[in-house]
Scaffold this active site. Structure first.
Site, PDB file in Angstrom:
ATOM      1  N   ARG A  65      20.287  -5.844  -2.540  1.00 56.32           N
ATOM      2  CA  ARG A  65      20.493  -7.254  -2.926  1.00 56.32           C
ATOM      3  C   ARG A  65      20.114  -7.472  -4.381  1.00 56.32           C
ATOM      4  NH1 ARG A  65      18.495  -8.080   2.291  1.00 56.32           N
ATOM      5  NH2 ARG A  65      16.368  -8.598   1.635  1.00 56.32           N
ATOM      6  N   ASP A 114       0.553   3.815   5.963  1.00 54.11           N
ATOM      7  CA  ASP A 114       0.811   3.488   4.558  1.00 54.11           C
ATOM      8  C   ASP A 114       0.494   4.663   3.629  1.00 54.11           C
ATOM      9  OD1 ASP A 114       1.779   0.920   4.794  1.00 54.11           O
ATOM     10  OD2 ASP A 114      -0.199   0.015   4.778  1.00 54.11           O
ATOM     11  N   PHE A 119      10.584  -1.857  -0.693  1.00 52.50           N
ATOM     12  CA  PHE A 119      10.983  -3.194  -0.276  1.00 52.50           C
ATOM     13  C   PHE A 119      11.429  -3.148   1.180  1.00 52.50           C
ATOM     14  CE2 PHE A 119      12.244  -3.770  -4.905  1.00 52.50           C
ATOM     15  CZ  PHE A 119      11.179  -4.608  -5.190  1.00 52.50           C
ATOM     16  N   GLU A 168       1.191  -1.308   8.170  1.00 54.39           N
ATOM     17  CA  GLU A 168       0.399  -0.168   8.648  1.00 54.39           C
ATOM     18  C   GLU A 168       0.300  -0.033  10.174  1.00 54.39           C
ATOM     19  OE1 GLU A 168      -1.483   2.364   7.048  1.00 54.39           O
ATOM     20  OE2 GLU A 168      -1.884   3.008   9.090  1.00 54.39           O
ATOM     21  N   LYS A 179      10.875  -5.049   9.148  1.00 53.51           N
ATOM     22  CA  LYS A 179       9.766  -4.944   8.195  1.00 53.51           C
ATOM     23  C   LYS A 179       8.592  -4.298   8.928  1.00 53.51           C
ATOM     24  CE  LYS A 179      10.672  -8.942   5.281  1.00 53.51           C
ATOM     25  NZ  LYS A 179      10.123 -10.192   4.720  1.00 53.51           N
ATOM     26  N   ARG A 186       6.949  -9.033 -10.376  1.00 56.03           N
ATOM     27  CA  ARG A 186       7.523 -10.356 -10.595  1.00 56.03           C
ATOM     28  C   ARG A 186       6.632 -11.169 -11.521  1.00 56.03           C
ATOM     29  NH1 ARG A 186       9.402 -12.767  -4.969  1.00 56.03           N
ATOM     30  NH2 ARG A 186       7.859 -11.221  -4.340  1.00 56.03           N
ATOM     31  N   GLN A 232       0.782  -1.247   0.000  1.00 56.06           N
ATOM     32  CA  GLN A 232       0.000   0.000   0.000  1.00 56.06           C
ATOM     33  C   GLN A 232       0.812   1.295   0.000  1.00 56.06           C
ATOM     34  OE1 GLN A 232      -3.315   2.387   2.645  1.00 56.06           O
ATOM     35  NE2 GLN A 232      -2.997   0.278   3.161  1.00 56.06           N
ATOM     36  N   GLY A 255      -7.766  20.386  19.093  1.00 57.43           N
ATOM     37  CA  GLY A 255      -7.430  21.808  19.023  1.00 57.43           C
ATOM     38  C   GLY A 255      -7.944  22.581  20.216  1.00 57.43           C
ATOM     39  N   GLY A 256      -8.014  23.876  20.066  1.00 57.52           N
ATOM     40  CA  GLY A 256      -8.381  24.749  21.181  1.00 57.52           C
ATOM     41  C   GLY A 256      -9.880  24.878  21.394  1.00 57.52           C
TER      42      GLY A 256
END
Ligand code: CAO
Length: 425
Positions: free
Chosen positions: A104, A168, A97, A139, A136, A38, A17, A246-247
Site C-alpha cells: 500500500r 519477536d 509491517f 509476541e 497481525k 513517521r 520488536q 533432552g535425553g
C-alpha cells in the site's frame, strides 16, 4: 578496526520488536542502518512503557542501538521520492509491517526490483502463506501459534507463554541470518531476493524437540516426562513442567532460602555419566549399585523420588554453594538467576553482553549488547537515535542532495508534516 558488514546499507522500516532486533544485530555487525520513522510519531515503542515522561522508552532504546533515524512521511510525494532514492542506494530493506502495508505504501516486490534489482527485501510476518497470512501478530500470539505455549507449563495448568521473546527476537534472529545468506548469494548472482520469516515458523523451529516428541508419542509414553509412569498421555505432547527437553533428566530444585527468595533454585541435570558422583554428593552411595537406581532406564519411573531426594540436599546449600560443589564433579547444573543478579554480574559486563549506555535525554541505562562475538569484528554499543536525529545527515551524505533540494523537500512537509504524538494524544 573493520566490521563484518562494513559497507552494507540497510533501509530499516521496522518497528516494535521483531524487526528492530534484526536490524540492531546487523548494525552491531557493522551495517549502516537507516531507520525510517513517521514524522512526529516514530516507532510506536518510543512512547510505550515509558518510565520517564517525554523520554524515549527503554523498550525503544534497547532495540535500536547503532542506528540512524530519518523521519519521512511515505504518503507525501516528496517523501515517497526520498524513499525511492533510498531504495536505489541501499542493499537491504527490512520491514515488519502488517501484511499488505508495504504494498500500500507503493513498495511491492516488483516495484522494489524495478528500483534496485540488487535489493534484498526482508520481512517478518506473523504467519506464512495459509489461512492466517493476513493476521497481525504480536509476541504471545506467535508463541501460542508456534507450539511453545501448548508445551510450556505444568500438566495441571493452562498453556503458558515464556518471558524469552522467542516470537519477536527469535524471528528477528532468523531474519538476520536470512539477510546475511542473501547478501552472500548476491555476491555470486548479482541479484537481490525476498527473505521472509514468519513468526509462527520461527517459534516452531525453536520448538523442534516438541515435534520430535509428538512423533515419539506414537511409540509409547515419553518416559522422561513427569507424566510417566503415573499420569496419562493424550494425543498431543503434554506440558512437561521443568523436565529437560533432552535425553538427560533434569528438574528445578529448591535451594537454601527458597522460602523468601523466589529465585533460590537450581536446575539440576541427573546426567548418566556422573550418576555415581551425584549419589556420593547427596549422601546416597547405595544408589550406585541398587538395581532400582544404578542404570538410567531403572531411574526413569523413579525420577520424582530421585529429584525430591536431591532437593533435600540442595535445600541445605545456597544455589551458588550448590553450583560450586556440583561443578567440582562435572555435574551439569545452573542457578536460577534473577534479572537483578544478571544486571549486576561483572563477567557479563566484561564480555560486553551487559553494557551501560549513555543517552542524551535519559542518562545512563543498561542494555544487552551483541550476544554474537566475532574476533575480528568487535561490536560497540552506541545509543539509539532520537527521532529524526539524522534526517539532514542522511539526505546530504547518503543521498547526496544539495541544500536547495533539501529545502524543497522540507517545505513540502515530507519530513515533518504529520501530527506529533503529543498532539495526537
Ligand atoms: N510514512 C507513512 N506511513 C507509514 C510510515 C511512514 N514513514 N510508516 C508506517 N506507515 C504506515 C503504514 O503504511 C501502515 O499504513 P496502512 O496500514 O494504512 O497501509 C501503518 O503505518 C502501520 O502499519 P502496521 O499495520 O504494520 O502497524 P500496526 O501498529 O497496526 O500493527 C503489528 C503492528 C506489529 C501488529 C503489525 O505491524 C504486524 O503484524 N507486523 C508483522 C508481524 C510482526 O512483526 N509482529 C511483531 C511485532 S513486535 O511484538
Amino acid at each position: 578496526m573493520s566490521k563484518a558488514l562494513d559497507g552494507v546499507k540497510i533501509l530499516d522500516f521496522t518497528h516494535v520488536q521483531s524487526g528492530p532486533t534484526c536490524t540492531q544485530l546487523l548494525a552491531w555487525l557493522g551495517a549502516d542502518v537507516i531507520k525510517v520513522e513517521r514524522p512526529g510519531v516514530g516507532d510506536i515503542t518510543r512512547g510505550q512503557l515509558q518510565d520517564i515522561k517525554g523520554v524515549d522508552s527503554l523498550y525503544f532504546t534497547m532495540l535500536n542501538h547503532n542506528k540512524r533515524s530519518i523521519t519521512i512521511d511515505g504518503r507525501n510525494p516528496q517523501g515517497k521520492a526520498v524513499l525511492e532514492a533510498l531504495v536505489k542506494t541501499c542493499d537491504v530493506m527490512v520491514e515488519n509491517f502488517a501484511p499488505g502495508a508495504l504494498d500500500r505504501m507503493g513498495f511491492s516486490w516488483e516495484r522494489v526490483q524495478e528500483l534496485n534489482p540488487r535489493m534484498i527485501l526482508a520481512s517478518v510476518k506473523g504467519f506464512g502463506p495459509g489461512p492466517y497470512e493476513d493476521c497481525k501478530v504480536y509476541e504471545n500470539v506467535a508463541q501460542c501459534a508456534g507450539g511453545a505455549a501448548s508445551t510450556t507449563g505444568f500438566d495441571d495448568g493452562p498453556p503458558l507463554v515464556t518471558g524469552a521473546q522467542i516470537g519477536d527476537s527469535g524471528t528477528g534472529l532468523h531474519l538476520a541470518l536470512g539477510i546475511v545468506a542473501a547478501l552472500y548469494q548476491r555476491n555470486a548472482t548479482g541479484r537481490g531476493q525476498k527473505v521472509l520469516c514468519a513468526m509462527q515458523d520461527g517459534v516452531l523451529n525453536l520448538c523442534r524437540v516438541k515435534l520430535r516428541d509428538q512423533q515419539r508419542l506414537a511409540h509409547g509414553p515419553l518416559t522422561e516426562y513427569p507424566q510417566y509412569p503415573d499420569g496419562e498421555f493424550g494425543e498431543a505432547v503434554p506440558r512437561a513442567g521443568n523436565a529437560s527437553g533432552g535425553g538427560q533428566p533434569g528438574w528445578i530444585l529448591k535451594c537454601k532460602g527458597w522460602e523468601t527468595d523466589p529465585n533460590a533454585y537450581i536446575y539440576f541435570i541427573a546426567q548418566a555419566p556422573v550418576w555415581e558422583a551425584i549419589c556420593d554428593v547427596i549422601g546416597k552411595p547405595e544408589w550406585k549399585t541398587d538395581p532400582d537406581y544404578a542404570k538410567p532406564p531403572a531411574r526413569l519411573p523413579r525420577l520424582k523420588h530421585i529429584f525430591n531426594t536431591i532437593e533435600q540436599w540442595c535445600m541445605t546449600k545456597t544455589k551458588f554453594e550448590a553450583m560450586d560443589i556440583l561443578n567440582k564433579y562435572d555435574i551439569p547444573c545452573g542457578p536460577i538467576l534473577s534479572m537483578k543478579e544478571l544486571a549486576e554480574e561483572q563477567s557479563l559486563r566484561a564480555t560486553g553482553t551487559v553494557v551501560e549506555v549513555d543517552h542524551p535525554t535519559r542518562g545512563k541505562y543498561l542494555t544487552v549488547g551483541n550476544p554474537i562475538k566475532l574476533s575480528d569484528s568487535i561490536s560497540e554499543v552506541k545509543r539509539s537515535p532520537l527521532l529524526g536525529e539524522h534526517t539532514d545527515e542522511i539526505l546530504r551524505d547518503v543521498l547526496r542532495l544539495d541544500e536547495a533540494r533539501i529545502t524543497e523537500i522540507k517545505a513540502s512537509g515530507a519530513l515533518g508534516a504529520t501530527p506529533t504524538r503529543a498532539a495526537a494524544e
